[in-house]
Scaffold this active site. Structure first.
Site, PDB file in Angstrom:
ATOM      1  N   GLU A 177      -6.677  -7.703  -0.523  1.00  0.00           N
ATOM      2  CA  GLU A 177      -7.400  -7.510   0.736  1.00  0.00           C
ATOM      3  C   GLU A 177      -8.837  -7.129   0.433  1.00  0.00           C
ATOM      4  O   GLU A 177      -9.114  -6.380  -0.504  1.00  0.00           O
ATOM      5  CB  GLU A 177      -6.773  -6.405   1.590  1.00  0.00           C
ATOM      6  CG  GLU A 177      -5.403  -6.700   2.154  1.00  0.00           C
ATOM      7  CD  GLU A 177      -4.900  -5.576   3.064  1.00  0.00           C
ATOM      8  OE1 GLU A 177      -5.735  -4.722   3.467  1.00  0.00           O
ATOM      9  OE2 GLU A 177      -3.697  -5.546   3.362  1.00  0.00           O
ATOM     10  N   GLU A 205       0.776  -1.235   0.000  1.00  0.00           N
ATOM     11  CA  GLU A 205       0.000   0.000   0.000  1.00  0.00           C
ATOM     12  C   GLU A 205       0.812   1.293   0.000  1.00  0.00           C
ATOM     13  O   GLU A 205       0.579   2.188   0.830  1.00  0.00           O
ATOM     14  CB  GLU A 205      -0.968   0.001   1.191  1.00  0.00           C
ATOM     15  CG  GLU A 205      -1.970  -1.132   1.157  1.00  0.00           C
ATOM     16  CD  GLU A 205      -2.923  -1.141   2.334  1.00  0.00           C
ATOM     17  OE1 GLU A 205      -3.897  -1.898   2.288  1.00  0.00           O
ATOM     18  OE2 GLU A 205      -2.675  -0.381   3.306  1.00  0.00           O
TER      19      GLU A 205
END
Length: 746
Positions: A531, A427
């Site tokens: 995710e 991320e």
């Protein structure tokens, strides 16, 4: 396209373009296609002749058919903003209106057959040590064409099969007892067999999907285990075209997250400075000698995820795990408070247990020196100092070395079948760091990894790159000619408030996410949802950060819809009726089918030490699987989104089957290393602090005792010294403000 107000400087939502897929339908003559929601499975069957026997005398496992994914694919929303305050306001990103979903089709990933390819090599000696682990032994310095079989004698570990009564349902892997009986000579088993762990505890292995485990201490790198009959054994190379990745994250285990393990943070709520992330928690724990100091973390590693979790993951019909690890598995700098190297001891356990139960690992470097996003699960919340600010380049140099050292370990043929994918940085916020700067870094990492392990299918891991919450489409032309890059997107709905009934939100994944995933699969190649959760709102303990409140209740500063809602109905899972469970199950199936290749976040949530209950049930796969709101069999999700517009099949180039590609000179010139400039303030990389490549190279330790040739280092030609601080130089704070004064190059 609108912009949401950031919470404490964290992005609340990120824009992503959706678009309908073309109606071209690709079919596989060898299999039955899924259409109009029909979940008929293709007829391909994977069997493992070497591992179907069961110790109890049972016959071979049934030939459950392998499921071809019919997946759609998402407007992007960032992950939980679970971190400390203080991230710059520049991180506010655009968002998608969640009430304006477009029609999307489901995917059918079909294509050319896979082939087996392996890289066999010897590796050099470097030194490392860690408690309970063995430093590598001396080796020759030339690559070998062939390797001899390796053998491992694991003291104190008895892996045996004992006759056991078959368990009625997959979730019943619960009976534990100490065993004093003599070990059996059998090392494999299926449904109904008994597992004896390294501690001597036992549990019944319940796998109704034809899975078999394998664990022979005299043959520790045997790859005969098979998670389910529809998933190929580890001895066969993964075929990304025809094998859907169905997995879970092991979040909160080796990288702490207060959402997942609130009890670790709850005991220090009154600490000074406040405990908000792993950095501040480590400081508080180190000072708490009465409780054992930082050894509390090792107790957590030892108990939160165990071998039984891996057995349950296979029993749940899953075939991959996404394993976040911190960079301090390699080392930390003196000023950093983390528990150095110890998490690697448990990563090795994860590799062993994954091998035993036929699971594959997507290994993810979740924390980065200086932080790549300022989130609390990046090590320290608040500031970004990776490729950003005066210490941005030095932190990137450290990161390159850590990725390099991890790559050397997992590229060893003993570990490559278990760890086929490496997520190089979790991320990163490219909207702050810069897309060009991140692309320059990705090119550098790509070349480094391929120089270590070689190019083309079977040589080194797939390299997974996160979309930085920009959506997948902006990355479709990333580094054309690359060798085996995968794109990863994290898809969440909780960041916006939708107060409509759960039943009315069931179709959102199909409508919002299918088209994007299909397009990326067609245009770029392997694309996965790294995710996602079942959270349709931000209820749950510390979803947005410790004591920051929720949008749903109107207590999260600067966010929400002005309504003061009540989270009780979403947190009190024990009171959910059958209709709620059925709606969540239908919602889960549509997530599975929309993504096609996915990793739920997360496998397990621990109970709060204050309430004694799991307070974030929409985030726990294990709890939902056991309690009936997550499907017992994830393959049943195939086709629920419709499958009217499948993605095109992967080309051989996308998976390295066509041999090494070539990134053009013009692309390389566009993305030099180091980048032409760093944000903020257009910093000249030649005028900011850097490290020098003069340090000793640490090697990740191997299990002990070990015989054979495994030593933690794949390529003996990789001998560049490690980046290290220049002794005469004074550096700014590695984790400080990116706006700090630049002292210049030393």
């Amino acid at each position: 396209m609108s912009e949401n107000t950031p919470v404490d400087g964290y992005p609340a939502a990120v824009a992503s373009g959706d678009g309908a897929q073309p109606s071209t339908v690709f079919t596989n003559p060898a299999s039955t296609t899924v259409a109009s929601g029909d979940d008929t499975q293709p007829s391909t069957v994977f069997t493992n002749p070497a591992s179907t026997a069961v110790a109890s005398g049972d016959s071979a496992q049934p030939s459950t058919v392998f499921t071809n994914p019919a997946s759609t694919a998402v407007a992007d929303i960032p992950p939980p903003n679970r971190s400390a305050a203080g991230l710059p306001q520049s991180l506010a990103l655009g968002s998608v209106d969640r009430n304006a979903f477009t029609s999307a089709a489901s995917t059918q990933h079909l294509g050319y057959p896979d082939s087996k390819a392996t890289t066999l090599a010897a590796r050099p000696n470097t030194s490392a040590s860690s408690t309970g682990l063995q430093a590598p032994s001396q080796k020759g310095a030339v690559l070998k064409k062939k390797r001899t079989k390796l053998y491992l004698i694991l003291g104190g570990i008895a892996a045996v099969v004992v006759v056991a009564t078959a368990v009625a349902v997959p979730v019943a892997i619960t009976q534990r007892r100490k065993s004093s009986s003599a070990p059996s000579t059998s090392f494999t088993g299926g449904d109904g067999s008994t597992i004896i762990t390294e501690t001597g505890a036992t549990f019944a292995y319940a796998n109704k999907f034809g899975g078999t485990w394998y664990d022979d201490p005299n043959d520790p790198f045997n790859n005969n285990a098979q998670a389910q009959s529809w998933s190929p054994p580890l001895s066969q190379e993964w075929d990304y075209q025809n094998h859907p990745m169905r997995g879970v994250n092991l979040g909160g285990w080796l990288v702490l997250d207060p959402l997942i393990v609130p009890s670790l943070f709850e005991r220090y709520l009154n600490a000074s400075p406040p405990v908000l992330d792993e950095w501040s928690l480590s400081i508080a724990m180190a000072a708490d000698t009465a409780r054992g100091g930082l050894s509390q973390l090792e107790n957590h590693y030892d108990t939160f995820i165990t071998e039984e979790d891996f057995a349950q993951i296979a029993a749940a019909g899953l075939n991959w795990v996404r394993l976040p690890i911190p960079y301090w598995v390699v080392e930390k700098y003196p000023e950093e408070p983390f528990l150095e190297k110890v998490p690697w001891k448990y990563a090795l356990k994860a590799f062993k247990w994954a091998r035993k139960y036929g699971l594959r690992i997507n290994l993810v470097l979740h924390t980065i020196p200086g932080s790549q996003n300022g989130y609390n699960h990046s090590g320290k919340g608040g500031q970004i100092n990776f490729l950003y600010g005066p210490m941005g380049l030095a932190n990137a140099q450290r990161t390159l070395d850590y990725i390099r050292i991890i790559t050397e370990f997992i590229s060893q043929p003993e570990y490559a079948p278990v760890i086929p994918m490496l997520g190089i940085i979790n991320e990163p916020l490219a909207t702050t760091i810069g897309v060009d700067q991140m692309t320059s870094f990705y090119l550098q990492v790509h070349d480094m990894i391929r120089n270590i392990a070689g190019t083309g299918k079977g040589n080194g891991p797939f390299i997974s790159i996160h979309d930085s919450f920009l959506g997948l489409a902006p990355w479709k032309d990333l580094l054309p000619g690359h060798d085996r890059l995968a794109l990863e997107s994290h898809k969440y709905l909780f960041s916006t408030v939708d107060r409509s009934a759960l039943h009315d939100q069931i179709e959102k994944p199909c409508q919002a996410w299918g088209a994007e995933m299909n397009s990326s699969w067609t245009d770029f190649g392997v694309s996965v949802a790294g995710e996602f959760s079942l959270a349709i709102n931000d209820c749950g303990r510390w979803v947005n950060g410790i004591e920051l409140g929720t949008r749903w209740e109107g207590t999260l500063t600067g966010s929400g819809d002005g309504v003061k809602g009540d989270c009780t109905e979403w947190n009190d899972w024990a009171s959910w009726g059958q209709q709620t469970k059925d709606d969540f199950k239908a919602f889960a199936q549509r997530n599975f089918d929309a993504f096609g290749h996915w990793f739920f976040y997360t496998w397990k949530i621990s109970a709060s030490s204050i309430t004694g209950k799991i307070e974030s049930p929409m985030w726990s796969y294990q709890l939902g699987w056991k309690e009936g709101w997550i499907p017992e069999d994830p393959t049943q999700a195939t086709g629920v989104c419709g499958n009217t517009s499948p993605a095109q099949p992967l080309s051989p180039e996308m998976v390295g089957a066509a041999g090494p590609g070539e990134i053009s000179a013009s692309v390389r010139a566009q993305y030099p290393w180091p980048p032409n400039q760093l944000n903020p303030n257009s910093l000249n990389p030649n005028s900011i602090p850097v490290y020098t490549a003069t340090g000793a190279i640490p090697t990740l330790p191997v299990p002990t005792p070990t015989t054979g040739t495994v030593d933690g280092w794949f390529n003996p030609a990789d001998t560049r010294p490690m980046y290290t601080p220049i002794s005469r130089c004074d550096y700014p704070d590695t984790w400080g403000s990116a706006e700090a004064s630049n002292p210049g190059r030393c």
